[in-house]
Design a protein around this motif. Sequence first.
Motif, mmCIF file in Angstrom:
data_model
loop_
_atom_site.group_PDB
_atom_site.id
_atom_site.type_symbol
_atom_site.label_atom_id
_atom_site.label_comp_id
_atom_site.label_asym_id
_atom_site.label_seq_id
_atom_site.Cartn_x
_atom_site.Cartn_y
_atom_site.Cartn_z
ATOM 1 N N ALA A 50 49.390 38.133 32.537
ATOM 2 C CA ALA A 50 47.831 38.793 33.364
ATOM 3 C C ALA A 50 46.546 37.350 32.932
ATOM 4 O O ALA A 50 45.630 36.930 33.704
ATOM 5 C CB ALA A 50 47.473 39.914 33.382
ATOM 6 N N ARG A 51 46.778 37.016 31.799
ATOM 7 C CA ARG A 51 45.975 36.113 31.203
ATOM 8 C C ARG A 51 45.682 34.983 31.951
ATOM 9 O O ARG A 51 44.782 34.012 31.559
ATOM 10 C CB ARG A 51 45.480 36.475 29.635
ATOM 11 N N PHE A 52 46.562 35.151 32.124
ATOM 12 C CA PHE A 52 46.529 33.252 32.589
ATOM 13 C C PHE A 52 46.414 33.219 34.318
ATOM 14 O O PHE A 52 47.122 32.136 34.946
ATOM 15 C CB PHE A 52 48.165 32.506 32.461
ATOM 16 N N ILE A 53 46.503 34.251 34.950
ATOM 17 C CA ILE A 53 45.683 34.752 36.620
ATOM 18 C C ILE A 53 44.263 33.780 36.248
ATOM 19 O O ILE A 53 43.655 34.181 35.495
ATOM 20 C CB ILE A 53 46.504 35.535 36.719
ATOM 21 N N ASN A 54 44.552 33.057 37.402
ATOM 22 C CA ASN A 54 44.127 31.786 37.818
ATOM 23 C C ASN A 54 43.003 32.499 38.786
ATOM 24 O O ASN A 54 42.707 32.994 39.024
ATOM 25 C CB ASN A 54 43.582 31.046 38.582
ATOM 26 N N HIS A 55 41.442 32.143 38.756
ATOM 27 C CA HIS A 55 40.680 32.484 39.571
ATOM 28 C C HIS A 55 40.944 31.723 41.553
ATOM 29 O O HIS A 55 40.987 30.850 40.945
ATOM 30 C CB HIS A 55 39.146 32.341 39.607
ATOM 31 N N SER A 56 40.545 32.177 42.432
ATOM 32 C CA SER A 56 40.240 31.826 43.616
ATOM 33 C C SER A 56 39.062 32.410 44.303
ATOM 34 O O SER A 56 38.795 33.872 43.913
ATOM 35 C CB SER A 56 41.451 31.839 44.234
ATOM 36 N N CYS A 57 38.432 31.694 45.112
ATOM 37 C CA CYS A 57 37.503 32.268 46.159
ATOM 38 C C CYS A 57 38.061 33.189 47.669
ATOM 39 O O CYS A 57 37.486 33.585 48.215
ATOM 40 C CB CYS A 57 36.762 31.139 46.173
ATOM 41 N N ASN A 58 39.381 32.677 47.598
ATOM 42 C CA ASN A 58 39.904 33.419 48.488
ATOM 43 C C ASN A 58 41.597 33.626 48.137
ATOM 44 O O ASN A 58 42.966 33.008 48.234
ATOM 45 C CB ASN A 58 40.438 31.942 49.694
ATOM 46 N N PRO A 59 41.064 34.317 47.333
ATOM 47 C CA PRO A 59 42.205 34.936 46.150
ATOM 48 C C PRO A 59 43.386 36.227 46.648
ATOM 49 O O PRO A 59 42.846 36.780 47.978
ATOM 50 C CB PRO A 59 41.329 36.131 45.355
ATOM 51 N N ASN A 60 44.289 36.391 46.742
ATOM 52 C CA ASN A 60 45.369 37.164 46.493
ATOM 53 C C ASN A 60 45.440 38.418 46.474
ATOM 54 O O ASN A 60 46.548 39.509 46.202
ATOM 55 C CB ASN A 60 46.989 36.679 47.218
ATOM 56 N N CYS A 61 44.668 38.860 45.338
ATOM 57 C CA CYS A 61 45.196 40.362 44.578
ATOM 58 C C CYS A 61 43.325 40.011 43.993
ATOM 59 O O CYS A 61 42.610 39.495 44.815
ATOM 60 C CB CYS A 61 45.680 39.464 42.920
ATOM 61 N N TYR A 62 43.463 41.447 43.194
ATOM 62 C CA TYR A 62 41.587 41.820 42.631
ATOM 63 C C TYR A 62 42.096 42.404 41.508
ATOM 64 O O TYR A 62 43.815 43.486 41.220
ATOM 65 C CB TYR A 62 40.910 42.494 44.084
ATOM 66 N N ALA A 63 41.195 42.808 40.708
ATOM 67 C CA ALA A 63 41.333 43.759 39.234
ATOM 68 C C ALA A 63 40.317 44.632 39.857
ATOM 69 O O ALA A 63 39.115 44.416 40.861
ATOM 70 C CB ALA A 63 40.909 42.654 38.422
ATOM 71 N N LYS A 64 40.586 46.010 39.104
ATOM 72 C CA LYS A 64 40.247 47.163 39.087
ATOM 73 C C LYS A 64 40.496 47.936 37.808
ATOM 74 O O LYS A 64 41.518 47.854 36.797
ATOM 75 C CB LYS A 64 40.874 47.756 40.321
ATOM 76 N N VAL A 65 39.420 48.316 37.399
ATOM 77 C CA VAL A 65 38.859 49.631 36.399
ATOM 78 C C VAL A 65 39.611 50.704 36.442
ATOM 79 O O VAL A 65 39.629 51.195 37.635
ATOM 80 C CB VAL A 65 37.954 49.261 36.138
ATOM 81 N N ILE A 66 40.817 51.717 36.718
ATOM 82 C CA ILE A 66 41.284 52.178 36.240
ATOM 83 C C ILE A 66 41.348 53.826 35.257
ATOM 84 O O ILE A 66 40.389 52.874 34.034
ATOM 85 C CB ILE A 66 42.649 52.323 36.829
#
Length: 115
Positions: A50-66
């Motif tokens: 997961a640490r290697f997932i890049n940033h995008s201004c038009n992402p196909n994913c999102y991060a959420k704290v659970i």
Amino acid sequence: MVIEYVGETIRQVIADRREQRYEEEGIGGSYLFRIDQDTIIDATKCGNLARFINHSCNPNCYAKVISVESQKKIVIYSRQPISINEEITYNYKFPIEDTKIPCLCGAENCRGSLN
């Protein structure tokens, strides 16, 4: 759910020290992900893919704290179906600062910086 962002859970004061030490050691980047005001996950030396997932201004994913059994975790979720060999990205949502970090995502709607 795509993947959990895994690493060592540390306090802000420790993260600040580690970030400085990583720079001094010549480690190209650190993988520090903020959970809340004083809690950070450091995946620099003991993280997963997961640490290697890049940033995008038009992402196909999102991060959420659970919360799982009263423990906070960061999970990456998909926004849409993701094709085989499609890069997985999310918006890092870095805070706005005077010194800008250039964004190289290449999205049509690219903001030009990560912060």
